[in-house]
Scaffold this active site. Sequence first.
Site, PDB file in Angstrom:
ATOM      1  N   HIS A 178     -10.495  24.555  23.986  1.00  0.00           N
ATOM      2  CA  HIS A 178      -9.886  25.343  22.909  1.00  0.00           C
ATOM      3  C   HIS A 178     -10.838  25.485  21.720  1.00  0.00           C
ATOM      4  O   HIS A 178     -10.939  26.550  21.102  1.00  0.00           O
ATOM      5  CB  HIS A 178      -8.568  24.662  22.502  1.00  0.00           C
ATOM      6  CG  HIS A 178      -7.936  25.273  21.307  1.00  0.00           C
ATOM      7  ND1 HIS A 178      -7.873  24.625  20.099  1.00  0.00           N
ATOM      8  CD2 HIS A 178      -7.334  26.467  21.128  1.00  0.00           C
ATOM      9  CE1 HIS A 178      -7.262  25.394  19.218  1.00  0.00           C
ATOM     10  NE2 HIS A 178      -6.923  26.528  19.810  1.00  0.00           N
TER      11      HIS A 178
ATOM     12  N   GLU B 171      -4.463  23.667  13.124  1.00  0.00           N
ATOM     13  CA  GLU B 171      -3.683  24.285  14.203  1.00  0.00           C
ATOM     14  C   GLU B 171      -2.869  23.230  14.957  1.00  0.00           C
ATOM     15  O   GLU B 171      -1.717  23.445  15.300  1.00  0.00           O
ATOM     16  CB  GLU B 171      -4.609  25.047  15.164  1.00  0.00           C
ATOM     17  CG  GLU B 171      -3.832  25.830  16.214  1.00  0.00           C
ATOM     18  CD  GLU B 171      -4.722  26.652  17.137  1.00  0.00           C
ATOM     19  OE1 GLU B 171      -5.948  26.676  16.937  1.00  0.00           O
ATOM     20  OE2 GLU B 171      -4.167  27.274  18.056  1.00  0.00           O
TER      21      GLU B 171
ATOM     22  N   GLU C 199     -13.259  28.074  22.428  1.00  0.00           N
ATOM     23  CA  GLU C 199     -12.618  29.395  22.275  1.00  0.00           C
ATOM     24  C   GLU C 199     -12.770  29.880  20.835  1.00  0.00           C
ATOM     25  O   GLU C 199     -13.140  31.028  20.572  1.00  0.00           O
ATOM     26  CB  GLU C 199     -11.132  29.299  22.656  1.00  0.00           C
ATOM     27  CG  GLU C 199     -10.353  30.592  22.457  1.00  0.00           C
ATOM     28  CD  GLU C 199      -8.962  30.367  21.914  1.00  0.00           C
ATOM     29  OE1 GLU C 199      -8.637  30.951  20.865  1.00  0.00           O
ATOM     30  OE2 GLU C 199      -8.177  29.596  22.525  1.00  0.00           O
ATOM     31  N   HIS C 200     -12.490  28.989  19.873  1.00  0.00           N
ATOM     32  CA  HIS C 200     -12.653  29.365  18.464  1.00  0.00           C
ATOM     33  C   HIS C 200     -14.111  29.713  18.151  1.00  0.00           C
ATOM     34  O   HIS C 200     -14.400  30.665  17.429  1.00  0.00           O
ATOM     35  CB  HIS C 200     -12.207  28.212  17.558  1.00  0.00           C
ATOM     36  CG  HIS C 200     -10.721  28.147  17.365  1.00  0.00           C
ATOM     37  ND1 HIS C 200     -10.128  28.220  16.129  1.00  0.00           N
ATOM     38  CD2 HIS C 200      -9.700  28.035  18.252  1.00  0.00           C
ATOM     39  CE1 HIS C 200      -8.813  28.135  16.249  1.00  0.00           C
ATOM     40  NE2 HIS C 200      -8.530  28.009  17.535  1.00  0.00           N
TER      41      HIS C 200
END
Lengths: 452, 437
Positions: free
Chosen positions: A64, A144, A67-68
């Site tokens: 993840h 997040e 991904e950022h």
Amino acid sequence: MKSWLIASLLCMSLPATAAVQQFTLDNGLQVIVQEDHRAPIVVSQLWYRAGSMDEFNGTTGIAHMLEHMMFKGTKEVPEGQFSKLIAAAGGRENAFTNTDNTVYFEQLQKDKLALALRLEADRMHNLLLDDDSFAKENKVVMEERRLRTDDQPQALVYENMMAVAFQASTYRRPVIGWMNDIENLTANDARAWYQRWYAPNNATLVIVGDVTLDAVKALATQYFGTIPSKPLPIRKPQAEPAQVGIKRVNVQAPAKLPYLLMAYHVPVLRDADKDVEPFALEVLAGILDGNEAARLGRVLVREQRVATQAGASYDLVARGPGLFMLDGTPAQGKTAVDLEAALRVQVAAIIQTGVSTDELKRVKAQVIANNVYQRDSTFYQAMQLGEYVSAGLPVTAVADHVAKIQAVTAAQVQAVARKYLVDSGLTVATLDPQPINKTTPRAPVAGMRHVN
Amino acid sequence: MRNWIVFIVTMLMSVVAQAGLPIQHWQLANGARVYFIESHDLPMLDVSVDFAAGSAYDSADKSGLASLTHRMLDQGAGNLTDNQIASNLADVGAQLSGSLDADRAGVTLRTLSSREERVAALAMLTQVLNAPTFAANVIAREKARVIAGLQATEADPASLAARAFAQAVFANHPYSYRDTGEIATVSKLTAADLRQFYQTHYNANHAVIALIGDISRAEANAIAQQLTMSLPANNLAANTSIATVTPLATAVARTIPYPAQQSQILLGQPGVARGDPDYFALYVGNYILGGGGFDSRLMAEVRQKRGLAYSVYSYFMPMKQAGAFQVGLQTKADQTDQALAVVRDTLANFIRDGVTDDELTQAKNNIIGGFPLRIDSNKELLAYLAMIGFYQQPLTYLDDFPKRVAEVTSAQIKSAFARHIYADKLVSVVVGNVVVK
């Protein structure tokens, strides 16, 4: 994100009428094209077969995190420019990570597809991964996690349930990662992940919209064709051993209402031609919670009033092992224990007396209708194709789904309930609401690193 | 997902167009207004029926009445029980759903357009709209479910923030009410209250029917007539009016302690009503301020430069009267003051200095270039038809939108923000693990 319970109900299918087309570039990039000429738009989704299930202990959340970082620039397209260029073209872009994949998507006017493919191809092999940029984005990801999980009692229940239900499978770890792991991720971890998994031969490009196969072929070859393939690491199966008894986990968090989540180990679709059980399990979920007239809403919410909400879900497409889940919120004056008992009665009723012809017909009617409704969304069509292919299933399995569901018999539904909805394979997670003390702030979590 | 809240807000706020949309519009003898797009691409039909029956028509002591009335429509109608309605719809694969906000109460049906399925599904929608039963026993059950939901919001910092924000921005105006009401007010609602509300607000002459799908105009007309055939008698226009919203006299700051990792932060004011001449300037300007995701200044300052939040956004919600202008974000509790200061500075600078030419060009390119995406499905088009009908916007609304956006100048944005947003009269709400000052 796979971790949203409701999302997993939507695993339906594409119209049999529209032919899905596919080809593979020499470097291994698989391309799926679904022409849909209803509107002058196109959806592009690039699926990397690398999700949280491919991570290692200590660096959970790196899929993840990367991904950022994929939006943080290449030599050709500096930080911030990816989003700027897509926006300037009138497009939307975003990405998501789940247990099985990391997916990058763009939605654009049809004549802008080249822009999306040029940018995706560039960041497939040219990502910069700057240290400062990583440090800043790492803080965003911590926010997040606080937003999605730490301050969401039901998400904590889900996270705890997964950690208990699985002991060998990497599905036991949260997609976003454990907070302490996120805090200790480094740019080098991201570089290693990128090197390991970002390659044309570990990706599937799904294009749905007002395009032609030939045009997509030309663009895909032009932009992705020169990217070299990489040897991919061997993926260990890490198969989950059979569960040998009921497991329970209790989550205490500030909340007003209790919550119950039950999960049974079940199979998922592996052989799209021969497997029957996954389709029977999907019908079973439909009979319990597939429409407004389904059993859980009718009996538990409207008749017995033991719950204010009750649901069932099962996703037959996954790279890893499957779960059949039941969940609910007890009604006023009822407890999680009461609700668990009521849900067990519903499970027992299906095991003992099966399902009626009317119920079966009703679930199949939903599937047939949904098959039409889904064609209203190009994005959803692309999602389905990506999920199937990423799970190693043939694209034809998407179109075959309706026929497979229609072939399910009442006896098969009863049989899968009897075989799989058993205590030895069950994990029960409950939320135990704690008083919300408004005057004494909770101490910071131990071990939290404060980044300034 | 990298940025899901902005993604959702963008979709909510999308107000858009394509040249020459073939919208057909007519009015029935009973006053209902019909908006129709004939589309045979897919064998399906989407229908919505909207009434001026949102929570703004509640009173303070009966907050939640509009929502409970709307919720009860499909929980028993005509001779059918809740379970029978649900079964009949499910048998033909139809999907019935509802939506409610301060202005509107709506019911939406999606069905296959094949005759047998369509007729059965529309028969259910007709019953639900024209003959809801409002059985006391079922009301008691649904009240309990609503109250459970309201209890849950007391442990949801985001809900606590939203509620405090609406109360501060709208003071005694009915836009301050929560759609779902309050535990104390919902507990007292009776079947008689619901019947009265239904009689007063579910009238054919204020109904807006939107249809898109695989039927002819003649069929659409017959469906519209059937759906409104025995609604309560025609009603006074006065029953659809909502008081104007008073601008804030001073800044208001609310802090609500809550034991969470993050603080929920909301800032804002009353914004504009739908149809306000400044709307397009505000809409385009807001893209640059906080509506345009990674194109926006708030995202740049709060997230990209400082890593203070995962999501930060701003929007105008145009309603029948002035709906909210809102800025929202969440940040780790000990960063609350810092994040709040960054947001206030960003907003104040925006109001003072306006936008650059580059920003304006980028905003227009995205909004205009993205039009086809926002009307690429029947579902989205249906929502626009209903909005155009309900707010009596011109039939060319969607066709005009790109032109209106293209015409916006940076001077208009600056003057529109100066007219509507006052940095010294902001409501600010913080819910979190912070010290009350």
